[in-house]
Design a protein around this motif. Structure first.
Motif: not given
Lengths: 407, 407
Positions: A192-195, A230-232, B188, B191-192, B195-196, B217-219, B227-232
């Motif tokens: 998750a940090f900086l995606r 969480g995430a995979f 986001f 995504a989490a 785990r999705g 872009k999510t977060g 936007n320092l914490i997120g996911a594609f």
């Protein structure tokens, strides 16, 4: 009244991961001995008929990413996930080989995530391994409180805080140094940090080495359930220095053995037979026995994960004993029993259920009980876990559809 | 003293996304008019020589996933990301077509994530669209406070809380109903969670429709940065009902137009020319003009994202004006100016800088200023943003290497 497995048939019968199918050959010839750590696989196992029957399950030994000739790495297991593939290095003294770690560090900034128990033991060593003859790399660390109860959002934020305050950028690398909780949290923070930044797993418990560090499941607990957020996310590599097990308490070593036994039961009969012959060597922490047990466990898990990364089916077989085991953990409150202890009792319950359903005969059930007992693991659930308690907890997890979580 | 772009050359010269390259053809023939919404692209634009020159940039109109014949969908833009591809539906009254939404709902449980501003306007309508003639689906909703300052971990946890308390499982679908903040947070969370899980974007602001809902872009924000914490993480579909813009305040409409102008400037000269001719139609909210502007914006963004999903290079061009613009947002404190307002002033600064560097001539710079002024957007930074303030904020972002965040 403590629950027996038969009382729980109705609640658990739909769980594909709760019971054992009759894969263990009865009366198969003894086929194993403690292997030499200088071999990448066990020749004596390979030569046995039972081993050949299982050969389709053998993980590839990575053709690339091999350690240098002078390395003490006894094994490299390759987790085959296309462009997210990575090696698992297994051997004694790997943290004394800076090259091994450094080749997987991206960028010049590293954040080591560890806890109050592991930091005094290995943080200095890992920092040395990351920076030895490598002045370009700078290492930050964040030391979290130790324990499953800290696997939450508040503690995760401490990792983000440290990363942001240290002004780490997308080219940094996170290193998880510790057991399963640290690996899961550091992995999710890296996802998750900086995606998404690179990360490396250095598991220091047997449980983390044979189970949680392999497969890419990362995450934290929600107050109402384990691993719900969480995430995979796959690491760049997993580095297993078996020397770190020398500081592991006996109960935690046994806890990890519960998962080792699981791999034998679900898909690797020769490995199970090897365990029956070598349990005393494992408990005595003989390095070559430990290295072999970790190698075969990682190979088995890697094969399953490669076929079913996101758990649409096959991966659920890794949850043998976990339906009952998770119920025990939930019922007792996290931390009362170690994960592997709950899984051991859960595995016996699953074996008992499988026997009552006519899927396995008495002798197999006995072998399950015997090996777990020899490993000094619990073979019955705690007295406080009544039938009603099991039923209500398992029913809730079934309702959620998340009974397969946390492996 | 308010800063001029020239004062910032030293600080910003290394930013590939801060300046304009000379792509706008000077004196090109007028090539555009408001297109008919019954066409999937604009014939008059297609016929122009300039348009043909740009044709390699035209996004594919999805051959599959077309709406039914009676649908009011005027356009489907396909975001081509392999097995994560998805359609963007654009048209008036799409929320009156339950089939369109329902075909992308996985499972029987839906969680709509929205905010206190949008919920009274559209939550009932979206719930109707999800459940009309479809009794199998049940809809939960979580209504978050409105505003960038709530784009944080505490507010995100409210989404997880609702999902866990509602016992949603892996087969559920999250629906983001609102502007960019809601889309980023819901995405986001999807995504989490476990785990999705699947999610759908229903953006209700022009900014979200042309920018933040497209690209994955999510977060959330960290107290020290956006936007320092997120996911594609990509949605199942994006559903843009242009009727939702009827309730959008003028300032927010103009804010979205800043990003529309950006697409013309960075890669689509005919589109920029079309905007010059049709800005009054956009400001008057003519449905066909809005639909066309959204379509071309989504196509441009989809093409860039398809080539560079995780921003290793090309995607950074989407950040024209954002180096200065983010500095304005940071310097003023989030919420004082809308994102697009800061981007408009930042774009003028970038154009001015490009002119001073000799990359574009005066007439192009003037066209940039003129079109943003016509859209009633700021063309200078706020008085309080001194040169020193710009320098310190931009230097910090450069140090982090995250100057490309948040587009």
């Amino acid at each position: 009244m403590a629950a027996s497995a038969s009382s729980l048939l109705a609640a658990a019968a739909s769980s594909s991961c709760a019971a054992i199918s009759p894969r263990i050959p009865r009366g198969a010839p003894a086929a194993a001995s403690v292997p030499s750590p200088s071999h990448h696989s066990c020749p004596s196992l390979r030569a046995s008929p039972a081993r050949r029957h299982q050969s389709r399950f053998v993980a590839s030994v990575a053709p690339t990413m091999q350690p240098p000739a002078e390395s003490r790495v006894s094994t490299v297991v390759d987790v085959d996930l296309g462009d997210r593939s990575y090696p698992i290095y297994i051997g004694a003294g790997l943290l004394d080989e800076p090259d091994l770690l450094q080749r997987h560090v991206h960028g010049k900034r590293v954040l080591v995530v560890t806890n109050t128990t592991v930091a005094p033991l290995y943080l200095e060593k890992v920092t040395w391994a990351l920076t030895h003859n490598n002045r370009n790399v700078s290492v930050e660390s964040v030391i979290l409180p130790d324990g499953e109860k800290y696997k939450d959002m508040d503690t995760l934020m401490k990792v983000f805080d440290k990363a942001v305050e240290s002004r780490l950028d997308r080219r940094c690398t996170f290193v998880a140094l510790g057991g399963g909780v640290i690996g899961d949290m550091c992995g999710f923070a890296a996802a998750a940090f900086l995606r998404g930044v690179n990360f490396i797993q250095i598991p220091t418990t047997l449980m983390a080495q044979v189970d949680s560090s392999v497969g890419g499941k990362t995450g934290i607990n929600h107050p109402l359930g384990k691993n719900l957020i969480g995430a995979f996310y796959q690491p760049q590599c997993v580095l297993i220095d078996t020397d770190t097990l020398n500081t592991l308490p006996d109960r935690e070593l046994a806890s990890g053995i519960a998962e080792v036994v699981k791999y034998g039961l679900i898909r690797d009969a020769p490995f199970f037979e090897w365990q029956e012959k070598n349990m005393s060597a494992l408990l005595a922490r003989e390095p070559s026995a430990l290295a072999y047990a970790i190698k075969r466990s990682c190979e088995n898990k890697a094969e399953v994960v490669a076929q079913d990364e996101k758990e649409s089916g096959l991966r659920a077989t890794l949850n043998l004993g976990h339906t009952f085991g998770h119920a025990i953990e939930t019922g007792l409150g996290y931390g009362a029993w170690f994960h592997g202890e709950a899984i051991a009792a859960g595995t016996v319950m699953a074996a008992d259920m499988s026997h009552r359903l006519g899927w396995i005969d008495e002798s197999i059930k006995k072998r399950v009980v015997d090996i777990l007992e020899e490993a000094k693991l619990p073979i019955t659930p705690p007295e406080t876990m009544t039938v009603e308690k099991f039923k209500s907890i398992i029913a809730l997890r079934f309702y959620w559809g998340i009974r397969q979580e946390s492996t």
